[in-house]
Design a protein around this motif. Structure first.
Motif, short mmCIF file in Angstrom:
data_model
loop_
_atom_site.label_atom_id
_atom_site.label_comp_id
_atom_site.label_asym_id
_atom_site.label_seq_id
_atom_site.Cartn_x
_atom_site.Cartn_y
_atom_site.Cartn_z
N ALA A 59 0.84 -1.21 0.00
CA ALA A 59 0.00 0.00 0.00
C ALA A 59 0.87 1.26 0.00
CB ALA A 59 -0.93 0.00 1.22
N ARG A 60 2.08 1.15 0.56
CA ARG A 60 2.97 2.33 0.64
C ARG A 60 4.44 1.87 0.63
NH1 ARG A 60 2.31 3.20 7.13
NH2 ARG A 60 4.20 2.06 7.67
N GLY A 61 5.33 2.86 0.68
CA GLY A 61 6.76 2.60 0.90
C GLY A 61 7.43 1.79 -0.20
N ILE A 82 -1.28 -6.15 -1.75
CA ILE A 82 -1.68 -6.80 -0.50
C ILE A 82 -1.13 -6.03 0.69
CG2 ILE A 82 -1.22 -8.86 0.90
CD1 ILE A 82 -1.56 -10.43 -1.77
N ASP A 83 -2.01 -5.73 1.66
CA ASP A 83 -1.55 -5.02 2.85
C ASP A 83 -2.54 -5.25 3.99
OD1 ASP A 83 0.68 -2.43 2.81
OD2 ASP A 83 -0.51 -2.76 4.62
N ALA A 84 -2.07 -5.02 5.22
CA ALA A 84 -2.93 -5.18 6.40
C ALA A 84 -3.58 -3.87 6.81
CB ALA A 84 -2.11 -5.73 7.56
N ASN A 123 7.88 -10.82 -1.23
CA ASN A 123 7.60 -10.76 0.21
C ASN A 123 8.25 -9.50 0.76
OD1 ASN A 123 6.23 -13.33 0.83
ND2 ASN A 123 8.12 -14.23 0.04
N ASN A 124 7.43 -8.47 0.95
CA ASN A 124 7.97 -7.18 1.37
C ASN A 124 7.45 -6.70 2.72
OD1 ASN A 124 8.95 -4.22 0.78
ND2 ASN A 124 6.75 -4.07 1.18
N ALA A 125 6.25 -7.14 3.12
CA ALA A 125 5.64 -6.62 4.36
C ALA A 125 6.60 -6.82 5.53
CB ALA A 125 4.32 -7.34 4.64
N ASN A 160 15.15 -8.86 17.51
CA ASN A 160 13.96 -9.45 16.87
C ASN A 160 14.01 -9.27 15.35
OD1 ASN A 160 13.58 -6.66 17.09
ND2 ASN A 160 11.56 -6.80 18.06
N TYR A 161 14.28 -8.04 14.94
CA TYR A 161 14.29 -7.71 13.50
C TYR A 161 15.43 -8.45 12.79
CZ TYR A 161 14.06 -4.61 9.37
OH TYR A 161 13.94 -4.10 8.10
N SER A 162 16.64 -8.44 13.38
CA SER A 162 17.78 -9.09 12.70
C SER A 162 17.55 -10.59 12.60
CB SER A 162 19.10 -8.78 13.41
OG SER A 162 19.05 -9.23 14.73
N PHE A 170 19.80 1.59 4.25
CA PHE A 170 18.90 2.59 4.84
C PHE A 170 18.10 3.25 3.72
CE2 PHE A 170 17.50 6.61 6.43
CZ PHE A 170 17.34 6.46 7.79
N VAL A 171 16.80 3.00 3.70
CA VAL A 171 15.94 3.55 2.65
C VAL A 171 14.97 4.54 3.28
CG1 VAL A 171 14.31 2.97 0.80
CG2 VAL A 171 16.08 1.33 1.44
N GLN A 172 14.80 5.70 2.63
CA GLN A 172 13.89 6.71 3.18
C GLN A 172 12.43 6.31 2.98
OE1 GLN A 172 15.61 10.31 1.34
NE2 GLN A 172 15.66 11.14 3.41
N THR A 173 11.79 5.89 4.09
CA THR A 173 10.35 5.55 4.08
C THR A 173 9.79 5.92 5.45
OG1 THR A 173 10.65 3.33 5.03
CG2 THR A 173 10.72 3.49 2.62
N LYS A 174 8.50 5.63 5.64
CA LYS A 174 7.85 5.91 6.92
C LYS A 174 8.56 5.14 8.05
CE LYS A 174 3.04 6.79 8.11
NZ LYS A 174 3.01 7.19 9.38
P1 NAD Z 1 6.74 0.75 5.64
O1 NAD Z 1 6.43 0.66 7.10
O2 NAD Z 1 6.72 2.07 4.95
O3 NAD Z 1 5.81 -0.25 4.79
C1 NAD Z 1 5.54 -1.55 5.23
C2 NAD Z 1 4.19 -1.98 4.70
O4 NAD Z 1 3.91 -3.30 5.21
C3 NAD Z 1 3.04 -1.07 5.17
O5 NAD Z 1 2.19 -0.75 4.09
C4 NAD Z 1 2.33 -1.92 6.22
O6 NAD Z 1 0.95 -1.64 6.35
C5 NAD Z 1 2.59 -3.32 5.69
N1 NAD Z 1 2.44 -4.33 6.74
C6 NAD Z 1 2.89 -4.27 8.01
N2 NAD Z 1 2.49 -5.35 8.70
C7 NAD Z 1 1.77 -6.11 7.85
C8 NAD Z 1 1.09 -7.35 7.97
N3 NAD Z 1 1.06 -8.02 9.13
N4 NAD Z 1 0.47 -7.86 6.88
C9 NAD Z 1 0.47 -7.18 5.70
N5 NAD Z 1 1.09 -5.99 5.53
C10 NAD Z 1 1.73 -5.46 6.59
O7 NAD Z 1 8.18 0.05 5.50
P2 NAD Z 1 9.25 0.05 4.30
O8 NAD Z 1 10.41 0.87 4.75
O9 NAD Z 1 8.60 0.32 3.00
O10 NAD Z 1 9.73 -1.48 4.40
C11 NAD Z 1 9.37 -2.47 3.46
C12 NAD Z 1 10.25 -3.69 3.70
O11 NAD Z 1 11.62 -3.35 3.53
C13 NAD Z 1 10.12 -4.26 5.13
O12 NAD Z 1 10.19 -5.67 5.08
C14 NAD Z 1 11.37 -3.72 5.80
O13 NAD Z 1 11.76 -4.52 6.89
C15 NAD Z 1 12.35 -3.76 4.67
N6 NAD Z 1 13.51 -2.88 4.84
C16 NAD Z 1 13.34 -1.53 4.93
C17 NAD Z 1 14.47 -0.73 5.10
C18 NAD Z 1 14.37 0.76 5.20
O14 NAD Z 1 15.42 1.40 5.40
N7 NAD Z 1 13.21 1.37 5.03
C19 NAD Z 1 15.74 -1.30 5.17
C20 NAD Z 1 15.86 -2.69 5.08
C21 NAD Z 1 14.73 -3.47 4.90
#
Ligand code: NAD
Length: 244
Positions: free
Chosen positions: A11-13, A32-34, A86-88, A151-153, A184-188
């Motif tokens: 949905a975003r990011g 697909i998003d929650a 698989n991105n969520a 947890n995340y790692s 490090f990616v610029q997102t929420k």
């Molecule tokens: P984000 O928080 O902007 O987006 C994550 C999306 O996943 C949101 O739309 C959220 O609603 C959805 N989501 C969360 N829980 C969910 C669930 N249970 N079921 C379905 N959807 C769900 O984050 P992002 O920065 O866009 O990250 C996307 C992916 O990239 C993630 O897996 C994150 O761990 C990974 N990542 C991000 C970065 C970064 O710097 N932003 C770095 C490394 C990895």
């Protein structure tokens, strides 16, 4: 015939950028998003504007029942599932000894179990088709660890483990399976970090800029393309050189 891609958390990011990239390559997209379905529908509408079919699904990736129902619906709606991204993902950071058990479980539940849930439902469809491209979004933190993110790692290292195992198990079905490790990616997700942490991160990036969502989307686009048909079981770092 057109191909279909599932992108979770789109949905975003980063997920939305991946969905847009794959739509640009001609894929129909299951968004697909929650989050509230209106947000996901808005993204699906934007993607349809690119000239492909797109549909929004509300699904909690951590729930095996929700994933089963969603994958069945996508298969019925689109007729095939050619790519899975698989991105969520979520974070619940904290010092090891202060981290609540529920925060450990929640991050493993979404990032690792969520990825497993989609693998389990989609791989049988791809096996029957004798074709599939799977890309899972891990993290630099899954490769090198990070303070306050046990947890995340652990979840992101687990995603690499699943990726390599499925790559070995299903190569025979013409399914490739790779992971991307963003830096490090610029997102929420990263906007919420303190400025001091962001400055430290920037100092550690050899290319001296934060990653943009398109940097990750472009790498996914490559890994699902025919140009990457001989690449499987790999982890591609997209991090400006942070991890070498
Ligand atoms: P984000 O928080 O902007 O987006 C994550 C999306 O996943 C949101 O739309 C959220 O609603 C959805 N989501 C969360 N829980 C969910 C669930 N249970 N079921 C379905 N959807 C769900 O984050 P992002 O920065 O866009 O990250 C996307 C992916 O990239 C993630 O897996 C994150 O761990 C990974 N990542 C991000 C970065 C970064 O710097 N932003 C770095 C490394 C990895």
């Amino acid at each position: 015939m057109s191909k279909t891609a599932i992108v979770t958390g789109s949905a975003r990011g980063i997920g939305k950028a991946i969905a847009v990239k794959l739509a640009g390559m001609g894929y129909d997209i299951a968004v697909i998003d929650a989050c509230p379905i209106e947000m996901t529908e808005e993204t699906a509408k934007e993607i349809e504007g690119l000239g492909v079919k797109a549909k929004a699904y509300r699904c909690d990736v951590s729930s095996s029942a929700s994933v089963k129902e969603t994958v069945e619906a996508v298969h019925a709606d689109f007729g095939s599932i050619d790519a899975l991204v698989n991105n969520a993902g979520i974070t619940r950071d904290g010092f090891l000894v202060r981290m609540k058990e529920e925060d450990f479980d929640a991050v493993i539940g979404v990032n690792l179990k969520g990825t497993y849930n989609f693998f389990r439902e989609v791989v049988p469809v791809m096996s029957k088709q004798k074709y599939g491209r799977i890309v899972s979004i891990s993290s630099i933190v899954g490769l090198q660890g990070n303070a306050c993110q046990v947890n995340y790692s652990a979840s992101k290292a687990g995603v690499i483990g699943i990726t390599k195992s499925v790559a070995r198990e299903y190569a025979v079905k013409n399914i490739t399976c790779n992971a991307i490790a963003p830096g490090f990616v610029q997102t929420k997700m990263t906007d919420e970090l303190p400025d001091k942490v962001k400055e430290q991160m920037l100092a550690a990036i050899p290319l001296k800029r934060y990653g943009q969502v398109e940097d990750i989307a472009n790498a996914v686009g490559f890994l699902v393309s025919d140009d990457a048909s001989y690449i499987t079981g790999q982890v591609l770092s997209v991090d400006g050189g942070m991890h070498m």
